[in-house]
Motif scaffolding. Sequence first.
Motif, PDB file in Angstrom:
ATOM      1  N   SER A   3      -7.265  16.208  14.573  1.00 18.18           N
ATOM      2  CA  SER A   3      -5.915  16.092  14.596  1.00 18.18           C
ATOM      3  C   SER A   3      -4.818  14.777  14.971  1.00 18.18           C
ATOM      4  O   SER A   3      -4.384  14.210  14.257  1.00 18.18           O
ATOM      5  CB  SER A   3      -4.843  17.148  15.431  1.00 18.18           C
ATOM      6  OG  SER A   3      -5.505  18.677  14.604  1.00 18.18           O
ATOM      7  N   ARG A   4      -5.840  14.591  15.593  1.00 20.04           N
ATOM      8  CA  ARG A   4      -5.413  13.081  16.440  1.00 20.04           C
ATOM      9  C   ARG A   4      -5.539  11.874  15.982  1.00 20.04           C
ATOM     10  O   ARG A   4      -4.600  11.114  15.241  1.00 20.04           O
ATOM     11  CB  ARG A   4      -5.520  12.757  17.988  1.00 20.04           C
ATOM     12  CG  ARG A   4      -5.643  11.641  18.310  1.00 20.04           C
ATOM     13  CD  ARG A   4      -6.020  11.961  20.252  1.00 20.04           C
ATOM     14  NE  ARG A   4      -7.296  11.599  19.516  1.00 20.04           N
ATOM     15  CZ  ARG A   4      -7.959  12.654  20.733  1.00 20.04           C
ATOM     16  NH1 ARG A   4      -7.619  13.892  20.964  1.00 20.04           N
ATOM     17  NH2 ARG A   4      -9.105  12.798  20.545  1.00 20.04           N
ATOM     18  N   LYS A  51      -3.335  12.360  12.803  1.00 25.68           N
ATOM     19  CA  LYS A  51      -2.000  11.698  12.392  1.00 25.68           C
ATOM     20  C   LYS A  51      -2.071   9.721  12.783  1.00 25.68           C
ATOM     21  O   LYS A  51      -1.482   9.228  12.706  1.00 25.68           O
ATOM     22  CB  LYS A  51      -1.731  11.994  13.834  1.00 25.68           C
ATOM     23  CG  LYS A  51      -0.213  11.308  14.595  1.00 25.68           C
ATOM     24  CD  LYS A  51      -0.166  12.574  15.982  1.00 25.68           C
ATOM     25  CE  LYS A  51       1.357  11.629  16.240  1.00 25.68           C
ATOM     26  NZ  LYS A  51       1.577  12.053  17.527  1.00 25.68           N
ATOM     27  N   THR A 108       0.001  11.947   7.821  1.00 21.02           N
ATOM     28  CA  THR A 108       1.058  12.854   8.011  1.00 21.02           C
ATOM     29  C   THR A 108       1.525  13.923   7.228  1.00 21.02           C
ATOM     30  O   THR A 108       2.432  14.969   7.713  1.00 21.02           O
ATOM     31  CB  THR A 108       2.104  12.302   8.953  1.00 21.02           C
ATOM     32  OG1 THR A 108       2.049  11.395   8.253  1.00 21.02           O
ATOM     33  CG2 THR A 108       1.006  11.605   9.963  1.00 21.02           C
TER      34      THR A 108
END
Length: 373
Positions: free
Chosen positions: A304-305, A308, A313
């Motif tokens: 997820s990081r 991002k 996004t």
Amino acid sequence: MTTELEHVEVVVGELVEDEDSGAESAVETYDPVAAAILKALDKDAEEHLQRVRPRKTRTGYARDWELWGEFHAWLAEKTGTQLPLSAITVGTFVAFVTWLDQDQEAAPNTIERRITGVTSEARRTGYTVPKAATEAARRALKPLKKDKERQARGRGKAAAITPGDLRAMNTAAAERAPQEGARRRRRYVVPELARLRDRALNTLKFAVAGRNEEMSLLDDAHIDLVDEGLKVHVPEVKGRPARDVPVTYGENPDTCPVRCWQAWQAAKLAAGAPPGGPAFLPVDQWGYLGMNRLSPDGVGRAMSRAAKYAGLTGRRITGHSGRRGLVTTGRKNGRRVEKLRKQGGWSANSPVFWGYVDEGEMFEDAATEGIGL
């Protein structure tokens, strides 16, 4: 009329009593034999109630308690002092809520459940949980529950990622701008060790269609380098059988799971990791390597990081995105259904797997293709 239920919190179907309810309680004096019997009965009752509690609740609360330990480890890095897990105060519980919100990016409902789980497990362990601490934690949570962006966390299915997404994630700049609204405006540079770890973790996770728990339990011994690439023994998790899967060399060095694994393995050993230990280890913001295996939550956050900071996004990319992405990408490129199913360890009649297959085949022989539109 005041009832006992007025001194009980109801959260996610569980009753968690406030010990400091302020209600008067009768004081009884028992002889030593009777007191011993009552103590034994109380212990038996507690063990019985734990056994009859739904399995999902037990495992969820156990994970909440693990997160309480992870929070204390994070706090120790910040303060230089390791507090005991029994340190449940207004300060630690409010800081726990903030950590879950800002560091873990948990949804408000999840944070509320975590508070309940930690409270339950702490009391079962014999620790005191002051009413003031739980009240303060929920007051800190209240404004978060009104935030629409936070409410949207964790909603909907995870989006499938593609090799192109992985390439964007693995080649994103190491220097990252501060987040909007952050107090500190310093730019953050991702340590090289963390970057190599995430490249290897995310590409291998995609290649084996790995679950967060499976990737967390991988050891170096589970990953063999062979002429064709890697032979990966994915361990058993939650009753799901272990599986042995092949991972071939990739066409692009930035998304090749074999090359990314070799680079991380060399860097990890050079940083002092013992050979034969966990495949993936935590790396802090200063680039120091931890010796305990990366947690399942840590595995999911890595993907997820990375998404991002790569600017991906517009979709909900989570730790599950790799599993979905392998199937959809594989079917679009003609990979056999049975091969894909075995790679990710899905059962033959898994509705989730067949849903991913349908998604990958959506434009194959489409109803509108070649009909003169």
